[in-house]
Every structure is written in C-alpha cells, then in structure tokens.
Design a protein around this motif. Structure first.
Motif, PDB file in Angstrom:
ATOM      1  N   ARG A 125      -1.122 148.420  15.945  1.00  9.77           N
ATOM      2  CA  ARG A 125      -0.744 148.844  14.743  1.00  9.77           C
ATOM      3  C   ARG A 125       0.864 148.776  14.472  1.00  9.77           C
ATOM      4  NH1 ARG A 125      -2.468 149.946   9.531  1.00  9.77           N
ATOM      5  NH2 ARG A 125      -1.111 151.535   8.568  1.00  9.77           N
ATOM      6  N   CYS A 129       1.628 146.296  11.131  1.00 14.44           N
ATOM      7  CA  CYS A 129       2.498 146.670  10.003  1.00 14.44           C
ATOM      8  C   CYS A 129       3.615 145.761   9.758  1.00 14.44           C
ATOM      9  CB  CYS A 129       3.084 148.211  10.321  1.00 14.44           C
ATOM     10  SG  CYS A 129       1.795 149.334  10.030  1.00 14.44           S
ATOM     11  N   VAL A 160       4.773 153.359   6.941  1.00 14.32           N
ATOM     12  CA  VAL A 160       3.095 153.239   6.372  1.00 14.32           C
ATOM     13  C   VAL A 160       2.242 153.160   7.791  1.00 14.32           C
ATOM     14  CG1 VAL A 160       3.621 152.076   4.553  1.00 14.32           C
ATOM     15  CG2 VAL A 160       3.235 150.704   6.591  1.00 14.32           C
ATOM     16  N   SER A 161       2.934 153.135   8.977  1.00 16.37           N
ATOM     17  CA  SER A 161       2.361 152.800  10.144  1.00 16.37           C
ATOM     18  C   SER A 161       1.362 154.023  10.523  1.00 16.37           C
ATOM     19  CB  SER A 161       3.215 152.889  11.444  1.00 16.37           C
ATOM     20  OG  SER A 161       4.002 154.057  11.596  1.00 16.37           O
ATOM     21  N   HIS A 162       1.721 155.260  10.453  1.00 14.02           N
ATOM     22  CA  HIS A 162       0.534 156.148  10.517  1.00 14.02           C
ATOM     23  C   HIS A 162      -0.268 156.799   9.713  1.00 14.02           C
ATOM     24  CE1 HIS A 162       3.902 158.468   8.930  1.00 14.02           C
ATOM     25  NE2 HIS A 162       3.237 159.694   8.566  1.00 14.02           N
ATOM     26  N   LYS A 163      -0.335 155.787   8.564  1.00 11.39           N
ATOM     27  CA  LYS A 163      -1.370 155.925   7.444  1.00 11.39           C
ATOM     28  C   LYS A 163      -1.144 157.413   6.746  1.00 11.39           C
ATOM     29  CE  LYS A 163      -4.566 152.951   9.559  1.00 11.39           C
ATOM     30  NZ  LYS A 163      -6.127 152.595  10.004  1.00 11.39           N
ATOM     31  N   LYS A 165      -0.566 160.130   3.759  1.00 12.09           N
ATOM     32  CA  LYS A 165      -1.129 160.213   2.301  1.00 12.09           C
ATOM     33  C   LYS A 165       0.003 159.529   1.126  1.00 12.09           C
ATOM     34  CE  LYS A 165      -4.599 163.404   3.544  1.00 12.09           C
ATOM     35  NZ  LYS A 165      -5.302 164.733   3.224  1.00 12.09           N
ATOM     36  N   GLU A 195      -3.836 150.439   1.080  1.00  8.02           N
ATOM     37  CA  GLU A 195      -3.955 151.597   2.183  1.00  8.02           C
ATOM     38  C   GLU A 195      -4.209 152.640   1.133  1.00  8.02           C
ATOM     39  OE1 GLU A 195      -2.520 151.943   5.609  1.00  8.02           O
ATOM     40  OE2 GLU A 195      -2.351 149.573   5.971  1.00  8.02           O
ATOM     41  N   LEU A 197      -2.302 154.480  -0.926  1.00  5.82           N
ATOM     42  CA  LEU A 197      -1.117 155.192  -0.674  1.00  5.82           C
ATOM     43  C   LEU A 197      -0.397 155.999  -2.055  1.00  5.82           C
ATOM     44  CD1 LEU A 197       1.420 153.433   1.802  1.00  5.82           C
ATOM     45  CD2 LEU A 197       0.465 155.580   2.343  1.00  5.82           C
TER      46      LEU A 197
END
Length: 224
Positions: A125, A129, A160-163, A165, A195, A197
């Motif tokens: 991941r 990213c 953004v790595s840990h996804k 919200k 993603e 976001l």
C-alpha cells in the motif's frame, strides 16, 4: 451525494494574556457533501485553522456540534476521538510534518502501522500510494533530499494510505509556487475520483479556490 460533515452553530473562544476573550468562531454552520473538495477561505486570523481543527476533532467547540458520518464527534471521549482520527480522518499541513530521519516510504509505512494495517498489506500500500503521487523513484529519499513539492506529495500519500473517509488540509499549497500548488490540487481531485475521498482545506489563494466544489468564506470568526 450525502452530507458527511456538518457544523451546527459552532463557536470557540480563546483567552489571551491580558484576560480578554477573542471570539475565534461565532455560530458557524456549514455542510460538506461526500466526495467534495471544499475550501475555507479567509485572511490570517479569520478562524480558518480553528474551524478545521474542530471539524477534524483536534479541538472542541465551546458551543455547537459537529456531526461526522452521522456521529456527534464533539461528544466523544479523547480516546474515541483519537480512534476516529486514526482510522477515518487524515491531515495534511503546510509544514508537511514528515519524520526527517525516515525515507518517503518509511513515512507512509509508519502511518499505516499506526492505523493498524497488517504488515502483509503495509508495504504494498505504501508503494502504491507513493507511485500514485509520482514518487516511485524517490521512495528511498529522506525529506531533506526532496523538494517542497515532493515533500507535500509524500504527505498526501501518507494521508490517503489508510483509506480515510475525509482529509483535512491546512494551507497545503501556501509554501509552494503556483504550478506546484496546482499539481497538488490535481492530486486531491484524482484521489477524490479514485478513492471516494472528501477533502476540506484552508487557503487564501484564489487560484486554488477555483478548483473547489464549494467555498466558505470566513471573516472575524463568522461565515460571510
């Protein structure tokens, strides 16, 4: 689109040295829809950073509530707010706040570790990213070996790595020249599309505001 973040009558006061009170925010109401890029604009001292800190559960209002993803986050305990920020939120700052002794890859991987992502997923991941932000050839470089724009790209990859919200970005382009700032804004838009976001950012740069879905203007702690 659904509303993911809502501020209801948010006010915040600070006492200063002589005992007087500064009204940093006064009865602020706003809504952020999922998948939007929202800008908070205003001069220095207008309340932008105070508001983004409250929206991101880094601070609590004296009055009012903040509803995130259907939950009143102003009523959460400190440990619950920590968990919320660790898993569902992320932050990008003007100062980038990278670990100077870690490489770009290690900075992103460390954030994934804090978020509880299993080791088996972390390395891939982190690579994905950093590749997405155009740093596939700079992963082994430390922040001091990267340009300001590259450092901000690492900060975005980490965010953004840990996804999460939602991402809160406080003046993320202020220290960058206009072309580099626009490249950062394009990255934000790409991640919103790819993603799902939502991004809330502060800025005083008119050029960056043109790329937002919605702009809220703050003046002396009030929306105008």
């Amino acid at each position: 689109m659904s509303v993911i973040l809502k501020a209801n009558a948010v006010s915040r006061q600070f006492k200063i040295g002589d005992g007087s009170v500064v009204n940093a925010l006064q009865g602020v109401d706003l809504e952020v829809e999922s998948g939007q890029l929202v800008c908070l604009r205003g001069r220095s001292g207008s309340g932008k950073t105070t508001l983004i800190n409250i929206l991101g559960a880094l601070d609590k209002p004296d009055e009012g509530t903040v509803i995130f993803d259907g939950k009143d986050i102003t009523a959460l305990s400190p440990s619950q707010q920590d968990s919320l920020r660790r898993h569902d939120m992320a932050f990008v700052f003007q100062s980038v706040a990278l670990m100077s002794t870690m490489t770009a890859f290690e900075n992103v991987e460390f954030a994934l570790r804090l978020a509880g992502v299993p080791l088996s997923q972390r390395k891939q991941r982190a690579r994905d990213c950093l590749t997405r932000v155009g740093l596939e050839k700079r992963m082994t470089h430390r922040p001091g070996e990267l340009s300001g724009g590259e450092q901000q790209r690492v900060a975005i990859a980490r965010a953004v790595s840990h996804k999460p919200k939602i991402i809160f970005a406080d003046e993320p382009t202020a220290a960058l020249d206009t072309p580099t700032g626009l490249a950062v804004m394009k990255l934000f838009r790409d991640f919103i599309t790819a993603e799902g976001l939502t991004i809330v950012m502060t800025t005083h740069d008119e050029t960056m505001m043109e790329l937002a879905d919605k702009v809220y203007a703050l003046e002396d702690g009030k929306l105008v």
